[in-house]
Write a protein that holds these residues in place. Sequence first.
Motif, short mmCIF file in Angstrom:
data_model
loop_
_atom_site.label_atom_id
_atom_site.label_comp_id
_atom_site.label_asym_id
_atom_site.label_seq_id
_atom_site.Cartn_x
_atom_site.Cartn_y
_atom_site.Cartn_z
N LEU B 32 0.83 -1.20 0.00
CA LEU B 32 0.00 0.00 0.00
C LEU B 32 0.87 1.26 0.00
CD1 LEU B 32 -2.86 -0.98 2.48
CD2 LEU B 32 -2.90 -0.90 -0.01
N ARG B 37 -2.30 6.05 -4.28
CA ARG B 37 -3.60 6.29 -3.66
C ARG B 37 -3.56 6.01 -2.16
NH1 ARG B 37 -8.84 6.67 -4.96
NH2 ARG B 37 -10.40 5.45 -3.85
N TYR B 38 -2.85 4.95 -1.79
CA TYR B 38 -2.95 4.54 -0.38
C TYR B 38 -1.69 4.83 0.40
CZ TYR B 38 -7.39 2.38 -1.33
OH TYR B 38 -8.69 2.19 -1.66
N TRP B 40 0.05 6.73 2.91
CA TRP B 40 -0.38 7.65 3.95
C TRP B 40 0.78 8.41 4.56
CZ3 TRP B 40 0.17 2.45 4.35
CH2 TRP B 40 0.98 1.95 5.39
#
Lengths: 41, 63
Positions: B32, B37-38, B40
């Motif tokens: 991720l 997109r993911y 963080w």
Amino acid sequence: MSSLSDSEAKEFHSAYLTGFSGFLAIALVAHWLLYTWKPWF
Amino acid sequence: MHRLWMLFDPRQVMTGIAVALLTLALTIHFILLSTDRYNWLGDPDGGGLAVSTHQEAMPPARS
């Protein structure tokens, strides 16, 4: 074979299921939060 | 169903589950992190790199 008796196996199994359902609940909440943040479908 | 634990030793099963789960969790988190997109951690429009690689031109040399 493991050295557990039938009753010990039953006792462990119930503890195992409790732990697993706790893990499942946490995972479901985490995935739901993530999906509301950024859906992946 | 509970007879499973008469077949397999709970300690070995629990250790195996822990190791497998940890490996899976690390793998998924790093996958991720490698996506835009993911991710963080990186800055949102930084194209994934936490520190931008854009470099300014050299200032004119002093005479």
